[in-house]
Design a protein around this motif. Structure first.
Motif, PDB file in Angstrom:
ATOM      1  N   ASN A 170       0.582  -0.815  -0.246  1.00 25.42           N
ATOM      2  CA  ASN A 170      -0.025   0.108   0.035  1.00 25.42           C
ATOM      3  C   ASN A 170       0.538   1.363  -0.359  1.00 25.42           C
ATOM      4  OD1 ASN A 170      -1.671   2.618  -0.009  1.00 25.42           O
ATOM      5  ND2 ASN A 170      -2.640   1.776   1.981  1.00 25.42           N
ATOM      6  N   LEU A 171       0.684   2.323  -1.339  1.00 24.45           N
ATOM      7  CA  LEU A 171       1.966   3.184  -1.277  1.00 24.45           C
ATOM      8  C   LEU A 171       0.901   4.624  -1.482  1.00 24.45           C
ATOM      9  CD1 LEU A 171       4.902   1.796  -3.838  1.00 24.45           C
ATOM     10  CD2 LEU A 171       4.598   1.712  -1.520  1.00 24.45           C
ATOM     11  N   THR A 172      -0.018   4.543  -1.015  1.00 24.57           N
ATOM     12  CA  THR A 172      -0.684   5.392  -1.075  1.00 24.57           C
ATOM     13  C   THR A 172       0.083   6.598  -0.361  1.00 24.57           C
ATOM     14  OG1 THR A 172      -2.202   5.017   0.940  1.00 24.57           O
ATOM     15  CG2 THR A 172      -3.374   4.628  -2.021  1.00 24.57           C
ATOM     16  N   ALA A 173       0.158   7.968  -0.295  1.00 22.70           N
ATOM     17  CA  ALA A 173       0.862   8.589   0.226  1.00 22.70           C
ATOM     18  C   ALA A 173       0.143  10.567   0.427  1.00 22.70           C
ATOM     19  CB  ALA A 173       2.271   8.838   0.022  1.00 22.70           C
ATOM     20  N   GLY A 174       0.973  10.987   1.606  1.00 26.84           N
ATOM     21  CA  GLY A 174       0.131  12.427   1.167  1.00 26.84           C
ATOM     22  C   GLY A 174       1.905  12.975   1.262  1.00 26.84           C
ATOM     23  N   ALA A 175       1.562  13.798   0.122  1.00 30.75           N
ATOM     24  CA  ALA A 175       3.056  14.695  -0.156  1.00 30.75           C
ATOM     25  C   ALA A 175       3.247  16.052  -1.020  1.00 30.75           C
ATOM     26  CB  ALA A 175       4.094  13.917  -0.440  1.00 30.75           C
ATOM     27  N   ASN A 176       3.730  16.914  -0.201  1.00 29.35           N
ATOM     28  CA  ASN A 176       3.653  18.385  -1.317  1.00 29.35           C
ATOM     29  C   ASN A 176       5.215  18.731  -1.942  1.00 29.35           C
ATOM     30  OD1 ASN A 176       1.004  19.200  -0.499  1.00 29.35           O
ATOM     31  ND2 ASN A 176       2.232  20.115   1.842  1.00 29.35           N
ATOM     32  N   GLY A 177       4.751  19.420  -2.489  1.00 29.12           N
ATOM     33  CA  GLY A 177       6.435  19.630  -3.479  1.00 29.12           C
ATOM     34  C   GLY A 177       7.266  18.707  -4.543  1.00 29.12           C
ATOM     35  N   LEU A 178       5.517  17.701  -4.914  1.00 28.61           N
ATOM     36  CA  LEU A 178       6.362  17.142  -6.450  1.00 28.61           C
ATOM     37  C   LEU A 178       6.733  17.849  -6.951  1.00 28.61           C
ATOM     38  CD1 LEU A 178       4.802  13.705  -5.067  1.00 28.61           C
ATOM     39  CD2 LEU A 178       7.350  13.924  -4.291  1.00 28.61           C
TER      40      LEU A 178
END
Length: 379
Positions: free
Chosen positions: A244-252
């Motif tokens: 499960n590689l779902t994620a939350g991230a900014n700045g991609l």
């Protein structure tokens, strides 16, 4: 045999084609892989090749010098009948299983079934929209040189499930928060409507481990209806699986602009886990609100909650925050478990105990694994 399709790339198939022309009624015995019996890329070959199966056995590939990998080599005997108008279709074959000392250790059947019965065509794929999707090579890593792909309205994630056999399932089954382009293609956007199917496909493909005997087996669509209990067990197994590689991230950064990932797969509220700020999506909490969890699924959820709470109890060092893009509160299971392990290895905090979670997850795994065969996903 002019129309062999992909199979024509295999040298041993070229020999079979020549034999069928020059010796159309030969009795043939050969060592080879089992691809010509059940692989989907060999469907055209099987349409034109007429032969009756007489018997045979399989041995481990490691019985032969110079071969890498773990797969069966078959010694199969066929009575070819290319000159007859009556085709003898290959439906299934039964073989003995021999060890390296030529001792029988079991039996195995291989099936030739229509690709329309395969699991990888069971779930309908939502239509894409006109917007580009952020291409991912991992949970928070953008693909270096991807093909441009379109996004999807109302998507909450992406299921990557490529080749349909057990051999590839372990490496080619995962979920991400945007389209995954790090593999060989094959997958679909996840929406609220098909989430249960995505969870079933994910779990059935990963819960059984390949061996040298079964790694060419094809996943099939289930027999009959699936219970709500089974569907929810699969969902919980998927949510807390290492793929499960779902994620939350900014700045991609990609395609000349900054992108963000929103994680829709958090099964907890902010209050439950002590998050410092609001999650942008409560999709999974709402999705689970009317679901009744089995005791095994509930144990996994409870143990997972403890690990989420441990994550939010401390702030990670800068190197860990940068590596896993820990710049939003709605981080995913991939980010949390890796951050906790890095934190424990760093020695700045007491090691996090994963044992209760691992025990609960193993119990759910043990419950689901026999269902792969009981429900017809594998034969």
């Amino acid at each position: 045999m002019a129309n062999m399709g992909y199979a024509s790339k295999e040298l041993f198939v070229q020999f079979l084609a020549r034999i069928s022309t020059e010796l159309p009624t030969a009795t043939l015995a050969m060592f080879s892989k089992l691809k010509y019996v059940n692989a989907p890329n060999f469907a055209k070959f099987r349409t034109d090749w007429h032969a009756a199966y007489l018997g045979g056995f399989i041995v481990h590939s490691k019985a032969f010098d110079g071969l890498k990998g773990d797969f069966p080599i078959g010694f199969l005997i066929w009575k070819t009948n290319q000159g007859s108008e009556r085709k003898i279709p290959i439906t299934e074959i039964a073989v003995e299983v021999l060890d390296k000392k030529a001792q029988q250790i079991g039996a195995k059947r291989f099936y030739n079934l229509p690709t329309s019965t395969y699991l990888n065509v069971w779930m309908e794929k939502p239509e894409p929209n006109m917007e580009l999707a952020l291409p991912l090579a991992n949970a928070v890593k953008v693909s270096g040189n991807p093909r441009l792909k379109r996004s999807c309205d109302a998507m909450v994630g992406y299921l990557y499930a490529s080749n349909n056999d057990l051999q590839h399932a372990g490496q080619e089954t995962l979920i991400t928060s945007s389209i995954y382009t790090g593999g060989n293609g094959g997958g679909a956007y996840i929406t609220a409507e098909n989430l249960w199917q995505a969870a079933v496909i994910f779990t059935m493909r990963r819960v059984v481990k390949p061996t040298w005997i079964n790694d060419r087996d094809q996943f099939l669509q289930p027999i009959g209806d699936l219970t709500a209990e089974f569907r929810t067990d699969c969902l919980m197994w998927m949510l807390f699986n290492g793929s499960n590689l779902t994620a939350g991230a900014n700045g991609l950064e990609w395609n000349g602009k900054q992108w963000s990932l929103v994680n829709h797969f958090i099964p907890f509220t902010e209050t439950e886990v002590g998050a410092p700020d609001r999650f942008e999506s409560d999709f999974m909490v709402q999705y689970l609100a009317d679901k009744t969890l089995t005791s095994e699924a509930q144990a996994v959820l409870d143990a997972g909650r403890t690990l989420w709470q441990a994550y939010f109890a401390h702030t990670d060092v800068r190197t860990v925050r940068d590596e896993y893009k820990l710049n939003r509160p709605d981080v995913g299971w991939y980010q949390i478990r890796n951050a906790l392990k890095a934190r424990s290895e760093g020695g700045d905090t007491a090691p996090v105990n994963f044992a209760p979670f691992e025990q609960a997850y193993q119990a759910l795994t043990d419950k689901l694994r026999p269902m792969v065969f009981q429900l017809g996903f594998l034969r």
